[in-house]
Scaffold this active site. Structure first.
Site: not given
Length: 324
Positions: A76-77, A134, A156, A164, A288-290
């Site tokens: 999630k980065s 990852h 991130r 996230s 999602r939003k980022g």
């Protein structure tokens, strides 16, 4: 801890493992997990059983070529976005015109750029081949380290990455993460007990490698890419040996790629609203939003401070700083 049957637990835990993996797990440190019964610590990082199996398999069987491209991140980065951007810029002469036929319009980026620990690297048939992972630097297959293949690492801010992950896990559950509070998950994240964690060690290893071997590893910050996508896409293209020409820039090729691969555009495509990956994950879970600083809508000041303190401790003396 009692847990309900969830989509995620099935994906991560309900699988048969090789004898090698079973024997290894019996000897490894383990910690309780909210989405698989346990995480196991292997070579300093934590994995649920099926991902550990994938790491072991890739270490034994993945053979990188000099022309390969490896995209790396913590979970999630910016993984999905990076996959889309690199696929589009590498194959811009094949697919960008006409745009209506571009593979990204009908395929989730994870389908086009497979994870090497997902047992999918044998099916990759693009040229040059683009893979993602990852896996921490120290645990990469030897062929990646020994070849001249290029590695792009996307990093991130840890608070946004954590939030996230939190929402991603919740979106994959049938109802809710039974027995899991965000406070408990922050605690696990900060002590390093999260999938592919510790988060900070993961980033620091690749950052140091990018400093020592800049022709091999390009380290990019997700937030800087969001704020200056044109500059960073051009830098990535140059690093990968496929720089944009002045004519391409003048003709809008660069801007077309950025627009096509924007999270706003990708999230609205039918394949990413209603599709599923081969493992059953719904593609909408990857969008999602980022946003930069979006953590403030989810983390309390005390939880944010807990992550900040861990960040300060982990980075002390390294010379590295996260964005914002």
């Amino acid at each position: 801890m009692t847990k309900s049957k969830t989509t995620l637990s099935k994906l991560l835990a309900e699988a048969k493992f090789s004898q090698e993996c079973e024997e290894l797990m019996s000897s490894l440190p383990k910690d309780r997990s909210f989405f698989a019964e346990y995480l196991y610590q292997y070579q300093g990082f934590w994995y649920p059983p099926n991902i550990l199996e994938g790491v072991l398999y890739s270490q034994k069987h993945f053979q990188a070529k000099d022309s390969d491209i490896i995209l790396v991140s913590s979970p999630k980065s910016g993984t999905t976005w990076l996959k889309a951007l690199v696929f589009a810029l590498i194959h811009r002469h094949e697919f960008l015109t006409p745009l209506e036929s571009h593979p990204l319009l009908d395929n989730n980026p994870h389908s086009l750029v497979p994870f090497i620990e997902g047992f999918q690297f044998h099916t990759q048939d693009t040229s040059p081949k683009i893979f993602s992972t990852h896996i921490p630097l120290r645990s990469l297959p030897a062929s990646i380290k020994d070849s001249s293949c290029k590695v792009v690492y996307c990093c991130r801010n840890p608070k946004d990455a954590f939030v996230s992950i939190w929402h991603f896990l919740k979106s994959l559950m049938l109802k809710e993460m039974v027995g899991c509070t965000i406070e408990e998950m922050v605690s696990g994240f900060c002590r390093g007990s999260s999938v592919y964690g510790p988060f900070w060690d993961h980033a620091l290893e690749y950052w140091k490698e990018s400093q020592e071997n800049p022709d091999k590893v390009l380290f990019v910050m997700y937030e800087e890419m969001r704020e200056q996508p044109r500059d960073w896409v051009m830098r990535i293209a140059e690093f990968l040996g496929c720089s944009f020409t002045e004519e391409e820039i003048e003709n809008g090729v660069l801007d077309s790629i950025i627009k096509l691969c924007s999270l706003e555009n990708l999230s609205k495509l039918e394949v990413n609203e209603k599709g599923k990956l081969v493992n059953g994950m719904e593609t909408k879970a990857f969008f999602r939003k980022g946003e930069i600083g979006g953590w403030s809508d989810t983390l309390t000041p005390l939880l944010a401070e807990e992550i900040d303190k861990t960040t300060e401790q982990k980075l002390f003396g390294s010379g590295f700083r996260f964005f914002c």
